[in-house]
Design an enzyme around this catalytic site. Structure first.
Site, PDB file in Angstrom:
ATOM      1  N   ALA A   1       9.443   2.574   3.912  1.00 33.40           N
ATOM      2  CA  ALA A   1       8.293   2.411   4.814  1.00 33.40           C
ATOM      3  C   ALA A   1       7.128   1.735   4.096  1.00 33.40           C
ATOM      4  O   ALA A   1       6.795   2.091   2.965  1.00 33.40           O
ATOM      5  CB  ALA A   1       7.845   3.773   5.335  1.00 33.40           C
TER       6      ALA A   1
ATOM      7  N   THR B   1       1.038  -3.561   5.530  1.00 38.31           N
ATOM      8  CA  THR B   1       0.067  -4.426   4.833  1.00 38.31           C
ATOM      9  C   THR B   1      -1.279  -4.329   5.547  1.00 38.31           C
ATOM     10  O   THR B   1      -1.341  -4.129   6.763  1.00 38.31           O
ATOM     11  CB  THR B   1       0.504  -5.910   4.863  1.00 38.31           C
ATOM     12  OG1 THR B   1       0.756  -6.291   6.216  1.00 38.31           O
ATOM     13  CG2 THR B   1       1.733  -6.157   4.012  1.00 38.31           C
TER      14      THR B   1
ATOM     15  N   ASP C   1      -3.903  -6.904   4.542  1.00 41.94           N
ATOM     16  CA  ASP C   1      -4.299  -7.944   3.598  1.00 41.94           C
ATOM     17  C   ASP C   1      -5.764  -8.341   3.764  1.00 41.94           C
ATOM     18  O   ASP C   1      -6.251  -8.573   4.881  1.00 41.94           O
ATOM     19  CB  ASP C   1      -3.441  -9.198   3.793  1.00 41.94           C
ATOM     20  CG  ASP C   1      -1.986  -9.017   3.368  1.00 41.94           C
ATOM     21  OD1 ASP C   1      -1.632  -7.925   2.886  1.00 41.94           O
ATOM     22  OD2 ASP C   1      -1.217  -9.989   3.513  1.00 41.94           O
TER      23      ASP C   1
ATOM     24  N   GLN D   1      -0.475 -10.456  -5.820  1.00 40.32           N
ATOM     25  CA  GLN D   1      -0.647 -11.493  -4.782  1.00 40.32           C
ATOM     26  C   GLN D   1      -2.092 -11.470  -4.311  1.00 40.32           C
ATOM     27  O   GLN D   1      -2.595 -10.398  -3.921  1.00 40.32           O
ATOM     28  CB  GLN D   1       0.291 -11.225  -3.603  1.00 40.32           C
ATOM     29  CG  GLN D   1       0.026 -12.056  -2.355  1.00 40.32           C
ATOM     30  CD  GLN D   1       0.211 -13.552  -2.581  1.00 40.32           C
ATOM     31  OE1 GLN D   1       1.182 -13.994  -3.178  1.00 40.32           O
ATOM     32  NE2 GLN D   1      -0.759 -14.348  -2.129  1.00 40.32           N
TER      33      GLN D   1
ATOM     34  N   TYR E   1      -1.787  -3.567  -1.683  1.00 41.03           N
ATOM     35  CA  TYR E   1      -0.318  -3.590  -1.567  1.00 41.03           C
ATOM     36  C   TYR E   1       0.319  -3.775  -2.947  1.00 41.03           C
ATOM     37  O   TYR E   1       1.298  -3.105  -3.290  1.00 41.03           O
ATOM     38  CB  TYR E   1       0.042  -4.735  -0.625  1.00 41.03           C
ATOM     39  CG  TYR E   1       1.494  -4.853  -0.232  1.00 41.03           C
ATOM     40  CD1 TYR E   1       1.997  -4.166   0.872  1.00 41.03           C
ATOM     41  CD2 TYR E   1       2.359  -5.689  -0.927  1.00 41.03           C
ATOM     42  CE1 TYR E   1       3.324  -4.317   1.267  1.00 41.03           C
ATOM     43  CE2 TYR E   1       3.687  -5.843  -0.544  1.00 41.03           C
ATOM     44  CZ  TYR E   1       4.171  -5.151   0.552  1.00 41.03           C
ATOM     45  OH  TYR E   1       5.485  -5.309   0.934  1.00 41.03           O
TER      46      TYR E   1
ATOM     47  N   LYS F   1       2.848  -1.130  -4.668  1.00 43.43           N
ATOM     48  CA  LYS F   1       4.228  -1.554  -4.966  1.00 43.43           C
ATOM     49  C   LYS F   1       4.509  -1.514  -6.470  1.00 43.43           C
ATOM     50  O   LYS F   1       5.642  -1.239  -6.880  1.00 43.43           O
ATOM     51  CB  LYS F   1       4.493  -2.943  -4.382  1.00 43.43           C
ATOM     52  CG  LYS F   1       4.500  -2.969  -2.844  1.00 43.43           C
ATOM     53  CD  LYS F   1       5.614  -2.098  -2.265  1.00 43.43           C
ATOM     54  CE  LYS F   1       5.807  -2.299  -0.773  1.00 43.43           C
ATOM     55  NZ  LYS F   1       6.895  -1.457  -0.231  1.00 43.43           N
TER      56      LYS F   1
ATOM     57  N   TYR G   1       9.918 -12.678  -0.232  1.00 48.51           N
ATOM     58  CA  TYR G   1       9.476 -12.836   1.162  1.00 48.51           C
ATOM     59  C   TYR G   1      10.710 -12.873   2.064  1.00 48.51           C
ATOM     60  O   TYR G   1      11.529 -13.783   1.982  1.00 48.51           O
ATOM     61  CB  TYR G   1       8.622 -14.101   1.298  1.00 48.51           C
ATOM     62  CG  TYR G   1       7.210 -13.878   0.784  1.00 48.51           C
ATOM     63  CD1 TYR G   1       6.963 -13.771  -0.586  1.00 48.51           C
ATOM     64  CD2 TYR G   1       6.137 -13.729   1.655  1.00 48.51           C
ATOM     65  CE1 TYR G   1       5.687 -13.528  -1.063  1.00 48.51           C
ATOM     66  CE2 TYR G   1       4.852 -13.501   1.188  1.00 48.51           C
ATOM     67  CZ  TYR G   1       4.630 -13.398  -0.168  1.00 48.51           C
ATOM     68  OH  TYR G   1       3.360 -13.155  -0.634  1.00 48.51           O
TER      69      TYR G   1
HETATM   70  N1  CAA Z   1      -4.492 -17.656  -4.641  1.00 47.64           N
HETATM   71  C1  CAA Z   1      -5.705 -17.681  -5.194  1.00 47.64           C
HETATM   72  N2  CAA Z   1      -6.817 -17.465  -4.514  1.00 47.64           N
HETATM   73  C2  CAA Z   1      -6.706 -17.215  -3.217  1.00 47.64           C
HETATM   74  C3  CAA Z   1      -5.478 -17.162  -2.560  1.00 47.64           C
HETATM   75  C4  CAA Z   1      -4.326 -17.414  -3.345  1.00 47.64           C
HETATM   76  N3  CAA Z   1      -3.108 -17.410  -2.809  1.00 47.64           N
HETATM   77  N4  CAA Z   1      -5.694 -16.867  -1.273  1.00 47.64           N
HETATM   78  C5  CAA Z   1      -7.015 -16.752  -1.111  1.00 47.64           C
HETATM   79  N5  CAA Z   1      -7.632 -16.969  -2.301  1.00 47.64           N
HETATM   80  C6  CAA Z   1      -9.054 -16.973  -2.569  1.00 47.64           C
HETATM   81  C7  CAA Z   1      -9.623 -18.300  -2.172  1.00 47.64           C
HETATM   82  O1  CAA Z   1      -9.623 -19.160  -3.257  1.00 47.64           O
HETATM   83  C8  CAA Z   1     -11.042 -17.992  -1.746  1.00 47.64           C
HETATM   84  O2  CAA Z   1     -11.876 -17.959  -2.857  1.00 47.64           O
HETATM   85  P1  CAA Z   1     -13.295 -18.728  -2.796  1.00 47.64           P
HETATM   86  O3  CAA Z   1     -14.040 -18.162  -1.620  1.00 47.64           O
HETATM   87  O4  CAA Z   1     -13.939 -18.414  -4.104  1.00 47.64           O
HETATM   88  O5  CAA Z   1     -12.942 -20.165  -2.621  1.00 47.64           O
HETATM   89  C9  CAA Z   1     -10.931 -16.563  -1.252  1.00 47.64           C
HETATM   90  O6  CAA Z   1      -9.692 -16.024  -1.710  1.00 47.64           O
HETATM   91  C10 CAA Z   1     -10.964 -16.581   0.251  1.00 47.64           C
HETATM   92  O7  CAA Z   1     -11.175 -15.296   0.644  1.00 47.64           O
HETATM   93  P2  CAA Z   1     -11.323 -14.948   2.164  1.00 47.64           P
HETATM   94  O8  CAA Z   1     -11.360 -13.446   2.253  1.00 47.64           O
HETATM   95  O9  CAA Z   1     -12.415 -15.724   2.807  1.00 47.64           O
HETATM   96  O10 CAA Z   1      -9.910 -15.542   2.710  1.00 47.64           O
HETATM   97  P3  CAA Z   1      -9.260 -15.475   4.114  1.00 47.64           P
HETATM   98  O11 CAA Z   1     -10.050 -14.693   5.074  1.00 47.64           O
HETATM   99  O12 CAA Z   1      -8.893 -16.871   4.432  1.00 47.64           O
HETATM  100  O13 CAA Z   1      -7.903 -14.633   3.825  1.00 47.64           O
HETATM  101  C11 CAA Z   1      -5.968 -13.859   2.670  1.00 47.64           C
HETATM  102  C12 CAA Z   1      -7.299 -14.620   2.578  1.00 47.64           C
HETATM  103  C13 CAA Z   1      -6.123 -12.573   3.476  1.00 47.64           C
HETATM  104  C14 CAA Z   1      -5.588 -13.529   1.267  1.00 47.64           C
HETATM  105  C15 CAA Z   1      -4.952 -14.799   3.347  1.00 47.64           C
HETATM  106  O14 CAA Z   1      -4.884 -15.978   2.593  1.00 47.64           O
HETATM  107  C16 CAA Z   1      -3.578 -14.192   3.401  1.00 47.64           C
HETATM  108  O15 CAA Z   1      -3.234 -13.473   4.326  1.00 47.64           O
HETATM  109  N6  CAA Z   1      -2.721 -14.492   2.415  1.00 47.64           N
HETATM  110  C17 CAA Z   1      -1.363 -14.026   2.348  1.00 47.64           C
HETATM  111  C18 CAA Z   1      -1.235 -12.836   1.489  1.00 47.64           C
HETATM  112  C19 CAA Z   1       0.228 -12.494   1.388  1.00 47.64           C
HETATM  113  O16 CAA Z   1       1.018 -13.185   0.753  1.00 47.64           O
HETATM  114  N7  CAA Z   1       0.652 -11.398   2.042  1.00 47.64           N
HETATM  115  C20 CAA Z   1       2.015 -11.036   2.042  1.00 47.64           C
HETATM  116  C21 CAA Z   1       2.327 -10.301   3.318  1.00 47.64           C
HETATM  117  S1  CAA Z   1       4.100 -10.033   3.488  1.00 47.64           S
HETATM  118  C22 CAA Z   1       4.425  -8.826   2.406  1.00 47.64           C
HETATM  119  O17 CAA Z   1       3.578  -8.224   1.833  1.00 47.64           O
HETATM  120  C23 CAA Z   1       5.868  -8.520   2.184  1.00 47.64           C
HETATM  121  C24 CAA Z   1       6.219  -8.644   0.768  1.00 47.64           C
HETATM  122  O18 CAA Z   1       6.437  -7.622   0.104  1.00 47.64           O
HETATM  123  C25 CAA Z   1       6.385  -9.972   0.153  1.00 47.64           C
END
Ligand code: CAA
Length: 242
Positions: A83, A86, A88, A141, A147, A151, A179
């Site tokens: 279970a 996320t 995020d 991540q 998360y 994990k 993923y």
């Molecule tokens: N690497 C580095 N920096 C990152 C980044 C990344 N991948 N993603 C976002 N950032 C940084 C940006 O550079 C930015 O920084 P600055 O403002 O200094 O330029 C900042 O984060 C942006 O922050 P915000 O809060 O404004 O960003 P947002 O509202 O656009 O959302 C997020 C950011 C929530 C992280 C979105 O990008 C997201 O959902 N990312 C995916 C995260 C992910 O991989 N989740 C996995 C879900 S599935 C799962 O979890 C299953 C599993 O086990 C694999």
């Protein structure tokens, strides 16, 4: 040999595939779910696998759920802590509630579900504890401090538990999926997900049945010398050394 197995979050996504695989192996599987009644009813109708509702984030509810399963089906031999949720957000925006919900559901749950079972496993001298972590617990991540922490915590927990119980015929192992093509991954914004898939050398998302096959192996007699391991199943997206 047919065993009683509990799969948490076992009616949807990776958990549903795990429940089906263990049932196909001949085990008596009970699939836990938290709240999605419709998905649970559909899963039960399609598979005939019994489902049970309890909140793995809550120790009392979990202990009651486990007791109910054991009263109806017999002692649990296989625990799959799958279970997970996320919530995020980048850390500078993360609320305590988002932190806490994920830590309670993804990590406290492992205590809540395993603790009521462990004494019985030790007394009977056989057990399989299979904990589903994530690539993001291994590499971290952005957007998932909560998360990733939960994990990664699962990995430390499992390594310690394996050492404590190896002499009692119990194995405790982690699977760290990459993923996988589930609703959880589909919830990632499309542009972000596209970029993530581009970093997977295999060139695609994983499938839930690929994780289920790994669980099926770890639950089997064949895997009795796998203990305290982290099995990485991620299409070479991140090559961890344990
Ligand atoms: N690497 C580095 N920096 C990152 C980044 C990344 N991948 N993603 C976002 N950032 C940084 C940006 O550079 C930015 O920084 P600055 O403002 O200094 O330029 C900042 O984060 C942006 O922050 P915000 O809060 O404004 O960003 P947002 O509202 O656009 O959302 C997020 C950011 C929530 C992280 C979105 O990008 C997201 O959902 N990312 C995916 C995260 C992910 O991989 N989740 C996995 C879900 S599935 C799962 O979890 C299953 C599993 O086990 C694999």
């Amino acid at each position: 040999m047919a065993r009683v197995a509990i799969v948490t979050g076992g009616t949807r996504g990776i958990g549903a595939a795990i429940s089906k695989a263990l049932a196909a192996d001949g085990h008596k599987v009970v699939a836990n779910y938290a709240g999605n009644e419709e998905a649970a009813a559909k899963f039960n109708a399609e598979t005939g696998i019994p489902v049970i509702k309890f909140d793995v984030a809550d120790p009392v509810s979990s202990a009651e759920g486990i007791a109910k399963i054991e009263a109806e089906h017999g002692p649990i031999d296989i625990v799959v802590n799958n279970a997970g949720i996320t919530r995020d957000a980048t850390f500078h925006r993360l609320s305590y509630e988002q932190w806490s919900q994920v830590l309670r559901t993804n990590l406290d749950s492992v205590f809540n579900v395993t603790r009521p079972v462990i004494e019985g496993l030790r007394a009977r001298g056989w057990g399989r504890i299979i904990n589903i972590s994530s690539i993001n617990g291994q590499k971290g991540q952005a957007g998932q401090t909560n998360y990733s922490a939960a994990k990664a915590g699962i990995i430390g927990f499992t390594k310690a538990l394996a050492q404590e119980n190896a002499s009692k015929g119990i194995t405790a192992n982690v699977i760290a999926p990459g993923y996988i093509d589930t609703e959880m991954v589909a919830a990632v914004p499309e542009d972000v997900l596209k970029k993530i898939i581009a970093t997977i050398p295999t060139g695609r998302l994983g499938r839930a049945d690929e994780i289920a096959a790994t669980v099926s192996f770890l639950a089997s007699e064949k895997a009795s010398f796998f203990n305290g391991s982290v099995l990485t199943v991620n299409g070479a997206q991140y090559i961890a050394n344990g």
